[in-house]
Structures are given as structure tokens and as C-alpha cells.
Scaffold this active site. Structure first.
Site, PDB file in Angstrom:
ATOM      1  CE  LYS A 281       3.675  -6.765  10.051  1.00 32.75           C
ATOM      2  NZ  LYS A 281       4.119  -6.328   8.571  1.00 32.75           N
TER       3      LYS A 281
ATOM      4  CD  GLU B 230      -0.190  -2.482  10.358  1.00 33.97           C
ATOM      5  OE1 GLU B 230       0.173  -3.461  10.173  1.00 33.97           O
ATOM      6  OE2 GLU B 230      -0.530  -2.188  11.558  1.00 33.97           O
ATOM      7  CB  SER B 231      -1.050  -2.478   3.404  1.00 38.74           C
ATOM      8  OG  SER B 231      -0.892  -3.567   4.226  1.00 38.74           O
TER       9      SER B 231
ATOM     10  CG  ASN C   3      -2.998  -4.335   7.293  1.00 41.94           C
ATOM     11  OD1 ASN C   3      -3.125  -4.321   5.977  1.00 41.94           O
ATOM     12  ND2 ASN C   3      -1.928  -5.361   7.303  1.00 41.94           N
TER      13      ASN C   3
ATOM     14  CE  LYS D 148       5.306  -7.864   2.897  1.00 41.58           C
ATOM     15  NZ  LYS D 148       4.274  -6.798   2.814  1.00 41.58           N
TER      16      LYS D 148
ATOM     17  CD  GLU E 189       7.156  -5.073   6.747  1.00 41.14           C
ATOM     18  OE1 GLU E 189       6.691  -5.143   8.046  1.00 41.14           O
ATOM     19  OE2 GLU E 189       6.209  -5.155   5.880  1.00 41.14           O
TER      20      GLU E 189
ATOM     21  CD  GLU F 266      -1.864  -5.923  10.931  1.00 42.96           C
ATOM     22  OE1 GLU F 266      -0.666  -5.714  10.709  1.00 42.96           O
ATOM     23  OE2 GLU F 266      -2.487  -6.944  10.085  1.00 42.96           O
TER      24      GLU F 266
END
Length: 274
Positions: free
Chosen positions: A129, A229-230, A199, A69, A67, A178
């Protein structure tokens, strides 16, 4: 436009309010009909589903969605990214399967300009995103040569989720759908989602619980690409997700803060096979 119904009183809710305001301003400059025309003129989308499929069985390691970000609501500023294109080139060289570029500007300091810069530099699939709450954003993503969009189940009602996923596929793209709960996984499965993410960040508190993935992963249909995710801080976190059946792991903060993002992706993938 009217607010989506499912989410109220959360951080996601306030983010979406800003997303709608910013989108309405872009609509005034480029109306929907023109955006649809631009989407139709874009080059064909890359096959992100194929790029992400089979990470569990890949001898090189689990697939990485890397990503671009700059900031986040939970952590604030993460990194000064002077050249999103150069960072993305490092991701691609390290073996990332897909690159995710934040385009939400208020909380994540992203932009479509960042996305365009990355698209001009790399050849692998790109995820636009953002917080999709209107069909306009899907046409807009395709007009900018996106290959994937993000559909957050918590932000959409059943009709929106179905219609936006169908439009995404109609335009030749894929969607990362998601989820955060068993009920959301069921809703994602009901519309035949092909790429489903879990997530592990709580939408109300923004706290991360990496064990949440393992709790929910068994609820995912067997025929979907599974994305964790995360919560990735180190290679061991990627290895944990891979051991729990993830085909791909989305990594942002750990990569933008890393001094050698290319090597970090190599290490993450190798750790997942050890």
C-alpha cells in the site's frame, strides 16, 4: 522524475511529492535495472484476484482486506505496532483474504521493512500500500514479494494508469485500482481493471462519507471485484458495504485499534451475512 499531472493542490498531491523524493533516494541505492532483476527472481505472486472474488456470495461473509497501518494524515498516530508480523498473523487467523501493509513513511509511518516482516510471517496475498507514480515502485513491490499494488486513478494520467496496470499484470500481480468519482470509475473500466475500489474519503478535505460507496457502486462494471475503502468503525459498516454489493472491504484503523483483531475480522465477516 516529473510530477504526475492529474492532481494539484490536494493532500494527495503533497504526499506524492514526498513519495517521489523517498523513491529517488532508493533508486540511487538500487537502480532500476537491479530492481528489475530482483523482481524477476522473486517467487511467483499469489492470486489476490481469486482470493477476493465472490465475497458477496461467500457464506462466511464478505472478504476483508486487513491493513497494517501505524498513522494517517487525517487521524495522526493510530497505534503502536511493535510487531507488524504478529498483527498480520492475527489477521490471517481471523480469515482475512488479503493483508495491506503501508509502506509510505512520511504520513503513514510505514516501511518496506514492515512489509518484509509481514511477508515472512503469512501466506495469504499482500498488498503493498503506497502511492504508485513510477514503474520503479511496481518492480520494487514484486521484488519484495508483493501480490498487489495500489493504483490511485486520481494520481495518474490515462497513459500511466494503462501502462502501470499492464506492467503489474505482466509481473504476475494484481492491482487495486482506487476511484473516488464516476469519471474515475470510467477511467478504471477503460483500462480493464479487474479489482476496483471506491474510497469514500474526500481527497481534498479528508472527510469520510460512507454513503458515497452506495452512490457510486452501481457505476462499477459487473465483472470487477468491488472493494469498499475507508469509513469502517464497526461491524455494521462492513455489513452496510456488503449489502451494497462490495466483494471486499478494506479496514485499517478499526483493526489496529481493536484489542482483538482476529476476533474483529470474524465479527466483521459474520455481520456482513446477517
Amino acid at each position: 522524475m516529473t510530477r504526475p499531472n492529474p492532481v494539484t493542490g490536494t493532500v494527495l498531491d503533497s504526499i506524492i511529492d514526498g513519495v517521489i523524493q523517498d523513491m529517488d533516494a532508493r533508486k540511487a541505492d538500487t537502480p532500476l535495472a537491479r530492481m528489475q532483476q530482483l523482481a524477476a527472481e522473486a517467487s511467483p505472486a499469489r492470486d489476490a484476484h481469486a482470493a477476493l472474488l465472490g465475497g458477496r456470495d461467500n457464506p462466511v461473509g464478505v472478504n476483508i482486506i486487513a491493513e497494517v497501518k501505524r498513522s494517517s494524515p487525517s487521524a495522526g498516530p493510530l497505534a503502536q505496532i511493535d510487531s507488524p508480523a504478529e498483527l498480520a498473523a492475527q489477521y490471517e487467523a481471523g480469515g482475512a483474504a488479503v493483508i495491506s501493509v503501508l509502506t509510505e513513511q512520511r504520513r503513514f509511518n510505514g516501511s518496506l521493512q514492515d512489509f518484509d516482516a509481514v511477508r515472512a510471517r503469512v501466506d495469504i496475498p499482500l498488498l503493498r500500500k503506497d502511492f504508485t507514480v513510477d514503474e520503479y515502485q511496481i518492480y520494487e513491490a514484486r521484488a519484495h514479494d508483493a501480490d498487489l499494488v495500489l493504483l490511485i486513478v486520481a494520481a495518474l494520467d490515462d497513459a500511466q494508469l494503462r501502462d502501470y496496470l499492464a506492467l503489474t499484470h505482466e509481473l504476475g500481480m494484481n492491482a487495486l485500482v482506487e476511484t473516488h468519482t464516476v469519471e474515475e470509475i470510467e477511467r478504471a473500466a477503460a483500462v480493464d481493471s479487474k479489482i476496483v475500489g471506491i474510497n469514500v474519503r474526500n481527497l481534498k478535505t479528508l472527510e469520510v462519507d460512507t454513503s458515497h460507496y452506495g452512490t457510486l457502486a452501481d457505476q462499477l462494471p459487473d465483472n470487477v471485484v468491488r472493494v469498499a475503502e475507508s469509513g469502517v468503525k464497526a461491524a455494521s459498516d462492513v455489513a452496510m458495504y456488503a449489502s451494497q454489493g462490495a466483494d471486499a472491504v478494506l479496514v485499517g484503523e478499526a483493526l489496529v485499534k481493536h484489542g482483538e483483531p482476529k476476533q474483529a475480522i470474524v465479527d466483521f465477516r459474520q455481520a456482513s451475512r446477517s
